[in-house]
Design a protein around this motif. Structure first.
Motif, PDB file in Angstrom:
ATOM      1  N   ASP B   5       0.830  -1.218   0.000  1.00 53.55           N
ATOM      2  CA  ASP B   5       0.000   0.000   0.000  1.00 53.55           C
ATOM      3  C   ASP B   5       0.861   1.265   0.000  1.00 53.55           C
ATOM      4  O   ASP B   5       0.506   2.272  -0.604  1.00 53.55           O
ATOM      5  N   ARG B   6       1.998   1.180   0.708  1.00 56.50           N
ATOM      6  CA  ARG B   6       2.895   2.342   0.737  1.00 56.50           C
ATOM      7  C   ARG B   6       3.451   2.630  -0.658  1.00 56.50           C
ATOM      8  O   ARG B   6       3.590   3.785  -1.067  1.00 56.50           O
ATOM      9  N   ILE B   7       3.777   1.556  -1.382  1.00 59.12           N
ATOM     10  CA  ILE B   7       4.278   1.734  -2.761  1.00 59.12           C
ATOM     11  C   ILE B   7       3.203   2.409  -3.622  1.00 59.12           C
ATOM     12  O   ILE B   7       3.468   3.386  -4.332  1.00 59.12           O
ATOM     13  N   LEU B   8       1.983   1.890  -3.512  1.00 53.13           N
ATOM     14  CA  LEU B   8       0.879   2.453  -4.321  1.00 53.13           C
ATOM     15  C   LEU B   8       0.662   3.924  -3.988  1.00 53.13           C
ATOM     16  O   LEU B   8       0.511   4.767  -4.866  1.00 53.13           O
ATOM     17  N   GLN B   9       0.664   4.211  -2.682  1.00 53.84           N
ATOM     18  CA  GLN B   9       0.395   5.583  -2.245  1.00 53.84           C
ATOM     19  C   GLN B   9       1.484   6.551  -2.747  1.00 53.84           C
ATOM     20  O   GLN B   9       1.177   7.633  -3.257  1.00 53.84           O
ATOM     21  N   THR B  10       2.721   6.125  -2.591  1.00 55.84           N
ATOM     22  CA  THR B  10       3.830   6.987  -3.018  1.00 55.84           C
ATOM     23  C   THR B  10       3.847   7.152  -4.539  1.00 55.84           C
ATOM     24  O   THR B  10       4.026   8.261  -5.058  1.00 55.84           O
ATOM     25  N   ALA B  11       3.638   6.045  -5.239  1.00 54.69           N
ATOM     26  CA  ALA B  11       3.609   6.124  -6.705  1.00 54.69           C
ATOM     27  C   ALA B  11       2.499   7.072  -7.144  1.00 54.69           C
ATOM     28  O   ALA B  11       2.699   7.920  -8.020  1.00 54.69           O
ATOM     29  N   GLU B  12       1.339   6.954  -6.503  1.00 55.64           N
ATOM     30  CA  GLU B  12       0.210   7.809  -6.894  1.00 55.64           C
ATOM     31  C   GLU B  12       0.556   9.283  -6.687  1.00 55.64           C
ATOM     32  O   GLU B  12       0.274  10.123  -7.548  1.00 55.64           O
ATOM     33  N   THR B  13       1.159   9.598  -5.543  1.00 62.49           N
ATOM     34  CA  THR B  13       1.548  10.984  -5.263  1.00 62.49           C
ATOM     35  C   THR B  13       2.496  11.506  -6.345  1.00 62.49           C
ATOM     36  O   THR B  13       2.323  12.620  -6.865  1.00 62.49           O
ATOM     37  N   LEU B  14       3.488  10.689  -6.696  1.00 66.08           N
ATOM     38  CA  LEU B  14       4.461  11.109  -7.718  1.00 66.08           C
ATOM     39  C   LEU B  14       3.796  11.254  -9.084  1.00 66.08           C
ATOM     40  O   LEU B  14       4.033  12.233  -9.806  1.00 66.08           O
TER      41      LEU B  14
END
Lengths: 208, 208
Positions: B5-14
């Motif tokens: 989930d952290r990967i998804l969240q960070t990728a989405e922000t970027l």
């Protein structure tokens, strides 16, 4: 008539009737009672014929639009008459033509889009400006954005994935778009004039 | 929070900030302070990450739309609030995202289009039906055709070839389309209510 023009004219008739994809060089030759070789002496390939026909049609459409522009009493009548022209054109062209152009003759399709972008966009913008000046359209409409929307609508109406011919009548789509577009920009004065025009034409549902 | 989930969240922000194309797997790993290997243990490739984020966002948008639908007092308020949501979303997403999706993640883009076609189209049609029933929209509008036009407008507003960001403000494009769309379908009752809503919100240009 020169053979070159006869080929173009016959090809255009067949394309309009059956679409581009399904008409072969053989069909064109046989319709004219000439050999395929004669066609190839005048045109490199089918693509050249398609391009030449499209180019010629675009020029004629633009001349017709300019004529309508000059002859119309006001911007709304101009849209009415442009719509009528579009409806007449749409009814004499197999919708497959646009589909085929896009898919199999991308160079011509691009030319068509570019041509429209420059010329048709200017006509729409001029119509919007004059409509505002004459009080038929609201003064606060965004000309640049709405002129582009109107152009997109014309192309979108031909989208067979969204409006498959077995479910949608193409004339209905065009008519709905134009009616909606006008209502979205008209002032009270414009709306009253518009309703009156529609009413007057009601018995034959004409000019729209 | 789980690493996935952290990967998804960070990728989405970027992605939202810089578009999809210009964000690499290295960027995501470095932003999280993890190795690229850890990302690949959770996702096959960047395309999978993009697809998962898009899918999740679409679900959330749909839930939000349904909530708006239930909470709105009438169809026009619903459009106002949907517009506000759209404006909020558009302002937090780099427009390159849509361009990149279409060009580099066609599978996700197709999913997005299909999802919209089924769900958003139903929401728009329901809005049009209720607007007619409640007398805010004209009774003679063509629901099937105009609902499809409205959907096209949402996508068209993101077309960077037609509305390059250096020339057009994306919010202006959306706002112009929605204002024009509503005016094109409203009855006199609807128009009066609409003008009043806009006037009430005027000082902050809010909710629209």
């Amino acid at each position: 008539m020169e053979i070159r023009d006869r080929i173009l004219q016959t090809a255009e008739t067949l394309f309009r009737k059956f679409g581009i994809r399904s008409v072969t060089m053989d069909d064109i030759a046989s319709e004219l009672g000439i050999s395929k070789k004669t066609i190839y002496q005048n045109f490199e390939d089918k693509d050249s014929i398609v391009h030449e026909i499209a180019r010629h049609n675009m020029m004629c459409d633009m001349e017709e639009s300019e004529r309508i522009y000059k002859e119309s009493a006001n911007p709304i009548e101009q849209v009415f008459r442009e719509a009528s022209l579009l409806r007449k054109q749409a009814s004499t062209i197999n919708p497959a033509v646009f589909y085929d152009l896009k898919k199999y003759h991308p160079k011509t399709w691009q030319f068509f889009l570019e041509y429209n972008k420059v010329n048709f966009l200017e006509i729409v913008k001029k119509n919007l400006r004059e409509g505002i000046e004459q009080g038929f359209y609201r003064a606060d409409i965004n000309i640049e954005i709405l002129a582009r929307l109107r152009m997109e609508e014309v192309e979108f109406a031909f989208n067979r994935d969204v409006f498959p011919p077995e479910r949608f009548n193409q004339t209905d789509v065009h008519t709905t778009f134009i009616d909606h577009f006008l209502r979205g920009i008209m002032s009270q004065k414009g709306l009253e004039f518009y309703e009156k025009c529609k009413q007057d034409n009601e018995p034959e549902h004409i000019n729209f």
